[in-house]
Write a protein that holds these residues in place. Structure first.
Motif, mmCIF file in Angstrom:
data_model
loop_
_atom_site.group_PDB
_atom_site.id
_atom_site.type_symbol
_atom_site.label_atom_id
_atom_site.label_comp_id
_atom_site.label_asym_id
_atom_site.label_seq_id
_atom_site.Cartn_x
_atom_site.Cartn_y
_atom_site.Cartn_z
ATOM 1 N N PHE A 132 1.339 4.846 -1.660
ATOM 2 C CA PHE A 132 2.463 4.752 -0.727
ATOM 3 C C PHE A 132 2.271 5.765 0.396
ATOM 4 N N GLY A 133 2.689 5.392 1.608
ATOM 5 C CA GLY A 133 2.657 6.336 2.724
ATOM 6 C C GLY A 133 3.744 6.035 3.733
ATOM 7 N N GLY A 134 4.143 7.050 4.488
ATOM 8 C CA GLY A 134 5.180 6.902 5.495
ATOM 9 C C GLY A 134 4.635 6.570 6.866
ATOM 10 N N LYS A 135 5.522 6.200 7.763
ATOM 11 C CA LYS A 135 5.130 5.859 9.124
ATOM 12 C C LYS A 135 4.417 7.043 9.778
ATOM 13 N N GLY A 157 5.016 -2.414 5.763
ATOM 14 C CA GLY A 157 4.652 -2.313 7.167
ATOM 15 C C GLY A 157 3.151 -2.263 7.395
ATOM 16 N N LYS A 158 2.771 -2.402 8.655
ATOM 17 C CA LYS A 158 1.353 -2.495 9.017
ATOM 18 C C LYS A 158 0.579 -1.222 8.651
ATOM 19 N N VAL A 205 -12.529 -1.893 12.300
ATOM 20 C CA VAL A 205 -11.146 -1.541 11.997
ATOM 21 C C VAL A 205 -10.418 -2.792 11.532
ATOM 22 N N ALA A 206 -9.646 -2.646 10.455
ATOM 23 C CA ALA A 206 -8.877 -3.749 9.887
ATOM 24 C C ALA A 206 -7.393 -3.473 10.071
ATOM 25 N N GLU A 207 -6.671 -4.429 10.622
ATOM 26 C CA GLU A 207 -5.219 -4.342 10.762
ATOM 27 C C GLU A 207 -4.606 -5.145 9.624
ATOM 28 N N LEU A 208 -3.912 -4.451 8.715
ATOM 29 C CA LEU A 208 -3.368 -5.119 7.539
ATOM 30 C C LEU A 208 -1.872 -5.367 7.689
ATOM 31 N N GLU A 209 -1.466 -6.606 7.394
ATOM 32 C CA GLU A 209 -0.054 -6.982 7.365
ATOM 33 C C GLU A 209 0.328 -7.275 5.923
ATOM 34 N N HIS A 210 1.628 -7.417 5.685
ATOM 35 C CA HIS A 210 2.133 -7.701 4.346
ATOM 36 C C HIS A 210 1.415 -8.914 3.735
ATOM 37 N N HIS A 222 -13.693 5.292 4.601
ATOM 38 C CA HIS A 222 -12.514 4.717 5.243
ATOM 39 C C HIS A 222 -11.512 5.797 5.628
ATOM 40 N N TYR A 223 -10.859 5.541 6.754
ATOM 41 C CA TYR A 223 -9.836 6.413 7.335
ATOM 42 C C TYR A 223 -8.632 5.523 7.583
ATOM 43 N N ILE A 224 -7.463 5.940 7.083
ATOM 44 C CA ILE A 224 -6.313 5.040 7.047
ATOM 45 C C ILE A 224 -5.146 5.610 7.839
ATOM 46 N N VAL A 225 -4.488 4.739 8.597
ATOM 47 C CA VAL A 225 -3.284 5.106 9.347
ATOM 48 C C VAL A 225 -2.173 4.123 8.996
ATOM 49 N N TYR A 226 -1.040 4.650 8.550
ATOM 50 C CA TYR A 226 0.134 3.827 8.279
ATOM 51 C C TYR A 226 0.929 3.673 9.576
ATOM 52 N N GLU A 227 0.967 2.464 10.107
ATOM 53 C CA GLU A 227 1.756 2.226 11.312
ATOM 54 C C GLU A 227 3.246 2.181 10.999
ATOM 55 N N ASP A 228 3.575 1.913 9.762
ATOM 56 C CA ASP A 228 4.953 1.926 9.290
ATOM 57 C C ASP A 228 4.922 2.237 7.799
ATOM 58 N N ILE A 229 6.098 2.431 7.191
ATOM 59 C CA ILE A 229 6.141 2.679 5.757
ATOM 60 C C ILE A 229 5.527 1.480 5.035
ATOM 61 N N GLY A 230 4.646 1.753 4.105
ATOM 62 C CA GLY A 230 3.999 0.659 3.379
ATOM 63 C C GLY A 230 3.388 1.148 2.086
ATOM 64 N N PHE A 231 2.909 0.209 1.304
ATOM 65 C CA PHE A 231 2.216 0.556 0.070
ATOM 66 C C PHE A 231 1.173 -0.510 -0.230
ATOM 67 N N SER A 232 0.163 -0.097 -0.970
ATOM 68 C CA SER A 232 -0.934 -0.995 -1.301
ATOM 69 C C SER A 232 -1.280 -0.864 -2.774
#
Length: 287
Positions: A132-135, A157-158, A205-210, A222-232
């Protein structure tokens, strides 16, 4: 300058084509509908997760600062109820993250909401884990210690994932006795003056949606950026070749153990020594 293309993206893929075009050549790909039949695709959001396991206390790891002194680089910073953590994310928290939270051990009801796809990976069914990560949260550049082929199944989120193949490690300021780059490496805002090797990086770069599922091949950085609150959720297929198994064992039993012991015994000078080595070793590759 860092050269980034778009990670391959498909709507669906057969087992045969996945093996031929992605698994065997070890090429990342986003599969948009791999999770289409899962109840999780409709059910999994923050409210549902909190309803199921919100009372669980979860360990929280720091993404906002490097591990200093004698603290182990993989040590949790604190813990709290998951529902309280989610509330903090909604209030703007983005430094703390849930990391490698075992669904079968701590949230078995969630296992009813997904299945293991027959896509050509021998997935280890005992270790589905959540992150889990925040925006605005960022995950330090790293590769996974277990060298698994990973299906990263994203919800909420993305999320943006920068991917670099193992042969690019020579430009990534790999810190000795760790599985990460120097903490300050930021591929979105690279400091080429301080870290000139970054100019030679090539990745995607991969843009992940729900609902998207990202295949991350073994050993990929890999280097990850949470564009919004999300979890994987990560599903893993461990190495099966003898050479890879030996490397996995070395990572866990030797490299990680030495680092943990040296942090306890030597403390911050050990960390600083390894950071200097990361700089000098990488810059040697430019000569």
């Amino acid at each position: 300058m860092i050269e980034l293309g778009a990670t391959a993206r498909v709507t669906k893929v057969s087992k045969e084509n996945f093996i031929l075009h992605y698994k065997t050549p070890q090429i990342p790909v986003v599969i948009e509908q791999l999770s289409e039949a899962w109840p999780a695709r409709e059910k999994w959001d923050l409210d549902y997760i909190c309803a199921v396991i919100g009372e669980n206390r979860v360990p929280l790891y720091g993404g906002g600062d490097r591990a200093r002194g004698r603290r182990h680089q993989h040590a949790a910073l604190t813990e709290m109820k998951l529902q309280d953590f989610v509330a903090s994310l909604r209030s703007g928290e983005n430094k703390l993250r849930v990391f490698f939270y075992n669904i079968l051990s701590y949230a078995p009801k969630l296992a009813d909401d997904f299945s293991y796809p027959d896509i050509g990976l021998k997935l280890f069914t005992k270790l589905p884990v959540l992150f889990f990560g925040g925006k605005g949260a960022k995950v330090q550049m790293h590769f996974d210690i277990d060298l698994a082929n990973i299906l990263l199944c994203h919800f909420g989120g993305k999320k943006r994932v920068y991917l670099f193949p193992p042969e690019q490690a020579k430009y990534l300021y790999h810190v000795p006795f760790s599985f990460s780059s120097l903490f300050d490496i930021d591929v979105e805002v690279p400091d080429y003056e301080k870290y000139p090797a970054l100019k030679y990086l090539k990745g995607t770069v991969a843009e992940l949606e729900h609902g998207d599922v990202l295949f991350i091949p073994s050993g990929y950085w890999h280097y990850i950026v949470y564009e919004d609150i999300g979890f994987s959720m990560a599903l893993r297929a461990f190495p099966r070749r003898p050479r890879e198994i030996l490397q996995l064992a070395n990572n866990i039993l030797v490299i990680r153990t030495i680092d943990g012991l040296m942090r306890k015994i030597v403390g911050q000078p050990w960390n600083e020594r390894n950071e200097r080595k990361a700089l000098s070793n990488t810059h040697k590759n430019l000569d």
